[in-house]
Design a protein around this motif. Structure first.
Motif, PDB file in Angstrom:
ATOM      1  N   UNK A  31     -29.268  -8.681  47.466  1.00 32.77           N
ATOM      2  CA  UNK A  31     -29.519  -8.104  46.141  1.00 32.77           C
ATOM      3  C   UNK A  31     -28.578  -6.939  45.872  1.00 32.77           C
ATOM      4  N   UNK A  32     -28.349  -6.122  46.887  1.00 32.47           N
ATOM      5  CA  UNK A  32     -27.425  -4.992  46.728  1.00 32.47           C
ATOM      6  C   UNK A  32     -25.991  -5.483  46.602  1.00 32.47           C
ATOM      7  N   UNK A  33     -25.639  -6.490  47.376  1.00 33.30           N
ATOM      8  CA  UNK A  33     -24.284  -7.033  47.347  1.00 33.30           C
ATOM      9  C   UNK A  33     -23.974  -7.643  45.982  1.00 33.30           C
ATOM     10  N   UNK A  34     -24.956  -8.311  45.391  1.00 31.92           N
ATOM     11  CA  UNK A  34     -24.742  -8.957  44.094  1.00 31.92           C
ATOM     12  C   UNK A  34     -24.587  -7.956  42.952  1.00 31.92           C
ATOM     13  N   UNK A  35     -24.871  -6.676  43.200  1.00 29.27           N
ATOM     14  CA  UNK A  35     -24.666  -5.661  42.172  1.00 29.27           C
ATOM     15  C   UNK A  35     -23.210  -5.216  42.097  1.00 29.27           C
ATOM     16  N   UNK A  36     -22.461  -5.449  43.181  1.00 28.70           N
ATOM     17  CA  UNK A  36     -21.092  -4.951  43.243  1.00 28.70           C
ATOM     18  C   UNK A  36     -20.239  -5.532  42.118  1.00 28.70           C
ATOM     19  N   UNK A  37     -20.295  -6.838  41.966  1.00 30.04           N
ATOM     20  CA  UNK A  37     -19.441  -7.505  40.984  1.00 30.04           C
ATOM     21  C   UNK A  37     -19.738  -7.080  39.542  1.00 30.04           C
ATOM     22  N   UNK A  38     -21.011  -7.131  39.073  1.00 31.58           N
ATOM     23  CA  UNK A  38     -21.254  -6.715  37.682  1.00 31.58           C
ATOM     24  C   UNK A  38     -20.967  -5.241  37.435  1.00 31.58           C
ATOM     25  N   UNK A  39     -21.217  -4.387  38.423  1.00 31.25           N
ATOM     26  CA  UNK A  39     -20.909  -2.969  38.244  1.00 31.25           C
ATOM     27  C   UNK A  39     -19.415  -2.753  38.101  1.00 31.25           C
TER      28      UNK A  39
END
Length: 432
Positions: free
Chosen positions: A143-151
């Motif tokens: 879940x934390x890793x998947x935030x990297x791209x949109x941020x």
């Protein structure tokens, strides 16, 4: 050997931008653990990345790298991008060539995942592998890793003025922030990249102390406070208020005086309930001010910020994305939940250990630090060369946005997972 293969796997993603700049024709993935017959090459691991290249969308970045980052200013100094890659390879190779990790069985290089040694005696490469296994391959931190791209995409689009904002309005470019980042990398009397690295090293050490863990606990608790979540909207907190608060706290922290920090906090234009809920964190920050090994680089970094970003455009950007636009990827509740999830599964503290170790390794190589600063300064520069229609930032950042939009970040994480744990390694949560 497993540890050498792991180092090789990590370098694949670290060199993605170089492939983007210089082409990646006929690139083939290294051998992986498991059934390598199911590995079909780099084009299967990162198809979107290669498509962006084949569509010609990386030409501007390619030209920038070839004409400025692969060219040395002096014969006795290598091109800056070469030095950045060198320190990456050197660091990973150094870890791989260390003696076997304590507790390793037989011919294995690393101790079993079920019985790792204390962090103080762990091999850095083995610790990276364990962290990737837990957080990426097993998907416990996905879940934390998947935030990297949109941020990252939201920030790049903010800088370049691409597409619509989080409220559906056309974006306008904010290259002034890119110019500020370039100034942060200027390596002058006010700004040195080593200060940021020293602060990272000291902070990662502090977080593992009792006081540091308490600070993290108090920060996590804030996300559940109605007074804090209620404050994070444009009606309750304006951009002007945010800048005022930031300036007041920066001055107090630069002074490294707990009493001055307390007085500055009490004078902030915040509701009484908010101030009451923030009291534990203010107390934690007072303790931080008494840590000279942390505060010295922090004070120097803040001096760089206030000198080069006098309008605090970086603070304004974060306010606009997180509060004015209410971008979901910058929402406090979502961020806290993701980070708390990582903390719960990474109770050993591997990620903090890895970040501190890598920062320390880069910090020890002055030429690599200067080269990294040179790359940063070049890519984010908003100055136009004589006769040029666009600045370096205008050439490079839209390409970065195209790569992120195409899913290159997640493809890179998936590639590491695949190369490290095998092409037939079962379910891979990082791969979409």
């Amino acid at each position: 050997m497993n540890h050498l293969r792991f180092a090789l796997a990590l370098t694949v993603v670290f060199t993605v931008l170089v492939f983007a700049a210089c082409g990646a024709e006929n690139a083939v993935a290294p051998a992986a653990e498991g059934d390598i017959r199911e590995c079909r090459g780099f084009e299967k691991l990162m198809p979107n990345f290669l498509k962006v290249i084949s569509d010609g969308k990386t030409e501007n970045l390619k030209r920038l790298v070839e004409t400025q980052l692969l060219v040395s200013e002096r014969e006795d100094v290598p091109p800056p991008i070469n030095e950045v890659l060198r320190v990456i390879f050197k660091t990973l190779n150094t870890f791989a060539l260390k003696p076997k990790e304590p507790g390793a069985i037989g011919t294995e290089f690393c101790a079993p995942t079920s019985a790792p040694p204390p962090l103080t005696s762990a091999n850095e490469l083995c610790e990276m592998r364990r962290a990737l296994d837990l957080l990426v391959h097993q998907g416990k931190g996905i879940d934390a890793i998947k935030l990297i791209e949109p941020q990252l995409l939201t920030i790049v689009n903010y800088l370049t003025g691409t597409g619509l904002d989080c409220k559906g309005r056309p974006r306008i470019p904010h290259y002034e922030v890119a110019g500020t980042v370039a100034e942060f990398c200027s390596q002058n009397g006010n700004c040195q990249l080593t200060d940021g690295l020293d602060a990272v090293v000291a902070f990662t050490a502090y977080v593992n102390t009792a006081d540091g863990k308490l600070l993290v606990e108090h920060l996590n608790a804030l996300a559940a406070k109605p007074s804090i979540t209620g404050l994070l909207n444009p009606q309750a907190l304006t951009e002007s208020d945010t800048v005022t608060i930031a300036r007041s706290l920066i001055v107090a922290v630069q002074g490294a005086d707990p009493m001055a920090l307390r007085n500055a906090f009490n004078a902030l234009p915040l509701p009484d309930e908010v101030k009451m809920d923030l009291q534990p964190v203010v107390g934690d920050l007072e303790k931080v001010l008494g840590q000279p090994q942390l505060m010295m680089p922090v004070r120097r970094s803040l001096n760089c910020l206030t000198t080069q970003d006098q309008s605090l455009d970086t603070v304004r950007m974060l306010y606009r994305l997180a509060i004015e636009e209410q971008c979901s990827e910058f929402g406090l509740t979502r961020l806290t939940a993701a980070l708390k999830g990582v903390q719960e599964v990474d109770q050993r503290g591997s990620l903090i250990f890895i970040v501190g170790t890598l920062a320390k390794s880069v910090r020890s190589d002055e030429l690599a630090v200067d080269s990294a600063a040179n790359v940063c300064r070049t890519v984010f520069s908003t100055a136009k060369a004589p006769g040029a229609a666009q600045s370096n930032a205008q050439l490079a950042l839209p390409v970065v946005g195209e790569l992120v939009k195409a899913g290159v970040v997640n493809e890179g994480i998936c590639a590491i997972d695949t190369l490290l744990f095998g092409c037939a390694g079962g379910v891979q949560p990082a791969c979409r």
